[in-house]
Design an enzyme around this catalytic site. Structure first.
Site, PDB file in Angstrom:
ATOM      1  CB  SER A 153      11.495   0.855  -4.408  1.00 56.22           C
ATOM      2  OG  SER A 153      11.048  -0.472  -4.506  1.00 56.22           O
ATOM      3  CG  ASP A 160      12.306  -3.983  -2.151  1.00 59.41           C
ATOM      4  OD1 ASP A 160      11.780  -4.314  -1.075  1.00 59.41           O
ATOM      5  OD2 ASP A 160      11.743  -3.210  -2.954  1.00 59.41           O
ATOM      6  CG  ASP A 220      10.637  -0.167  -0.116  1.00 57.83           C
ATOM      7  OD1 ASP A 220      11.167  -0.996  -0.874  1.00 57.83           O
ATOM      8  OD2 ASP A 220       9.558   0.392  -0.368  1.00 57.83           O
ATOM      9  CG  ASP A 226       7.899  -2.423  -1.576  1.00 57.85           C
ATOM     10  OD1 ASP A 226       9.004  -2.856  -1.968  1.00 57.85           O
ATOM     11  OD2 ASP A 226       7.377  -1.393  -2.045  1.00 57.85           O
TER      12      ASP A 226
END
Length: 570
Positions: free
Chosen positions: A143, A302, A304, A306
């Site tokens: 993340s 960010d 990834d 999400d």
């Protein structure tokens, strides 16, 4: 004990030469050896997350294989071999390699895999699980953590991150993989030839983009301001670049400017120490570009994709102002509820879902639109779980869910927070307000005036290693042992201990909590204030959340500062 395990890794042929060489290079450094080997990297309720490197307490191909073998054992117990597992990965160091190791371990256990041909956003993985009818999904990502980290998250067949009982059962299966001899692996060529290892790509992208478009409320407005509205976007060297730009282009936004230094996928994140849109230091290049282009809105996802961070221009000062996750979440919620109510597309029995540490403004908004508000534990997987329960029980229709940590979801096409849909809706809302000569900041200011001046804060203490873990446990135990009469100038009206499952009332009463047990303590304070403490489930941290309601923004800021000082002494 840890020295024995260290020596095994240094000398056993099972471990590749680079791993053994890395470990031999720290010979004699007892502190480093202990940190790498004093425990196994814990598979928590969401998965693995740790520093990349050799050792049992690190992210490497061996700990990834071990976790995957445990997952495979559970999938077999559930008779899900033929349904298969979708696998995605982000731009981080070793993400592609870890995703391939996970796939081949599953294949060696007779389980089909569908691995993306290149990096993809986490919410697309969640979407793909249900689209392909798979039993589970894996995404390799850490993340928003620093570059030294990577992680491994597991999703179940409903598309959400694993929750009870699957999380506990998978953890049990992983804990029973005590020997490397239990871990099955196979050659990629053999797995492909046997039809076990499959590659997926643009066909999933196309289906995902179509679902995103369905969340648009006023696509007709975009064309009216397409040439005047200016958007600056940075994917922070992560996975968002291709799909975020695609959805904005297909919706008709013509002036989208990308931060070039942060455009290409790069797990070293060369321009930032911390690739997190919550960190103001990550915005330096985007803000510079926005000033050059006179942008209306600045967006950052960010690695990834999400989580979404937002800046917009404050018309009073002419400066760009940062929006917290609470603020951007409330802007999207208000836009959806107001406009879907106006055009008659709000479903019957609508529900808004938030976590217990998210802004209390949501309660005011839900009441204003006569919509059910449901609170869940921290973690978006619990919001995803509510969607499944709504469908199962035919109780409510999910409209929007969000958490303070910059994550939200409109619609049910995926079951995790999705920065792609957040980008789309905030840009659409920005176009909507631009038609009224307003900015997103103007819209937020109107919400404060309408619902109250809510302001929230988060302070994180990092306590690394075995000693740090003990200190965090001691802090939580001490806090739960006695309910204080007051925190700062606020009376403690109630204390919720989610681990004990009880809520103590200031007058001496006690109630049972309905949410699952979790190591979280929440204080309900007088005057609409609150604070909450919990250890991170994936990192060596303890987090302090706090919120207030003021009569003005200045009043709210002063109250928040006072509560933080009383809570943390800073």
């Amino acid at each position: 004990m840890y020295h024995e395990v260290y020596n095994e890794w240094c000398n056993k042929d099972y471990f590749d030469k680079s791993t053994r060489d890395e470990l031999k290079s720290i010979s004699g450094n007892d502190e480093e050896i202990k940190d790498r080997f004093y425990k196994k990297l814990e598979f928590g309720t969401g998965g693995l997350r740790g520093i990349i490197g050799a050792g049992t307490n690190r992210m490497n191909i061996y700990t990834v294989r071990q976790a995957t073998q445990g997952l495979a054992d559970y999938i077999i117990l559930q008779h899900g071999e033929d349904k298969g597992v979708v696998i995605a990965y982000d731009s981080r160091i070793m993400s592609s390699e870890f995703s391939k190791e996970a796939a081949l371990c599953l294949n060696a256990n007779g389980i089909k895999t569908y691995r993306f041909d290149s990096l993809r956003p986490t919410p697309e993985l969640s979407f793909a699980v249900r689209k392909l009818g798979c039993i589970a999904g894996i995404v390799i990502t850490a993340s928003h953590n620093p570059k030294e980290y990577n992680g491994y998250k597991v999703y179940w067949e409903d598309g959400a991150q694993i929750t009870f009982p699957h999380d506990k059962n998978i953890m049990k299966c992983i804990s029973e993989v005590n020997s490397w001899n239990q871990v099955k692996i196979m050659a990629e060529e053999e797995a492909v030839k046997g039809g076990l290892c499959n590659t997926i790509g643009t066909e999933i992208d196309d289906a995902y983009i179509e679902e995103l478009k369905k969340q648009s409320i006023h696509p007709e407005i975009i064309s009216q301001v397409a040439d005047s509205i200016k958007i600056v976007y940075t994917p922070l060297n992560g996975t968002g670049n291709v799909l975020v730009r695609r959805i904005l282009k297909e919706l008709g936004f013509n002036n989208v400017y990308i931060v070039k230094e942060q455009e290409a996928p790069d797990g070293t994140f060369p321009t930032v120490a911390y690739p997190n849109p919550e960190d103001e230091n990550a915005w330096e290049l985007a803000l510079k570009l926005a000033k050059e282009k006179d942008a209306d809105i600045i967006l950052a996802t960010d690695p990834d994709a999400d989580r979404l961070g937002v800046y917009a221009k404050n018309t009073a000062t002419g400066e760009y102002t940062s929006f917290t996750g609470n603020m951007s979440g409330m802007l999207i919620a208000e836009y959806i509820l107001r406009e879907r109510t106006a055009n008659g597309t709000l479903p019957e029995k609508p529900a808004l879902v938030e976590t217990i540490v998210t802004t209390d403004m949501a309660k005011e908004v839900a009441a204003a639109y006569n919509i059910k508000l449901i609170e869940v534990l921290t973690g978006f997987k619990y919001i995803g779980e509510q969607i499944k329960l709504f469908e199962k029980n035919n109780s409510y229709n999910y409209v929007f869910g969000f958490e303070e940590s910059y994550g939200c979801l409109a619609g049910t096409y995926t079951r995790d927070k999705d920065a792609c849909v957040a980008v789309m809706l905030l840009c659409e809302a920005s176009a909507f307000y631009k038609m009224q000569n307003k900015t997103l900041w103007d819209a937020m200011s109107e919400m404060y005036a309408k619902y109250g001046y809510y302001k929230e804060g988060l302070t994180t203490l990092v306590l690394k290693g075995e000693k740090g873990a003990e200190e965090i446990n001691n802090m939580m135990e001490k806090m739960s042992s006695e309910m204080p009469a007051a925190i700062g100038g606020y009376k403690v009206e109630a204390m919720r201990d989610y681990l004990k499952g009880t809520k103590k009332i200031a007058d001496g009463g006690e109630e049972k909590l309905s949410l699952p047990k979790s190591n979280v303590i929440y204080f309900e304070l007088s005057g609409g204030a609150w604070c909450c403490v919990r250890p991170s489930g994936t990192e060596p941290k303890i987090k302090y959340y706090y919120g207030v309601k003021g009569s003005s923004m200045e009043d709210a800021e002063a109250k928040l500062k006072g509560l933080k000082k009383a809570l943390l002494g800073q």
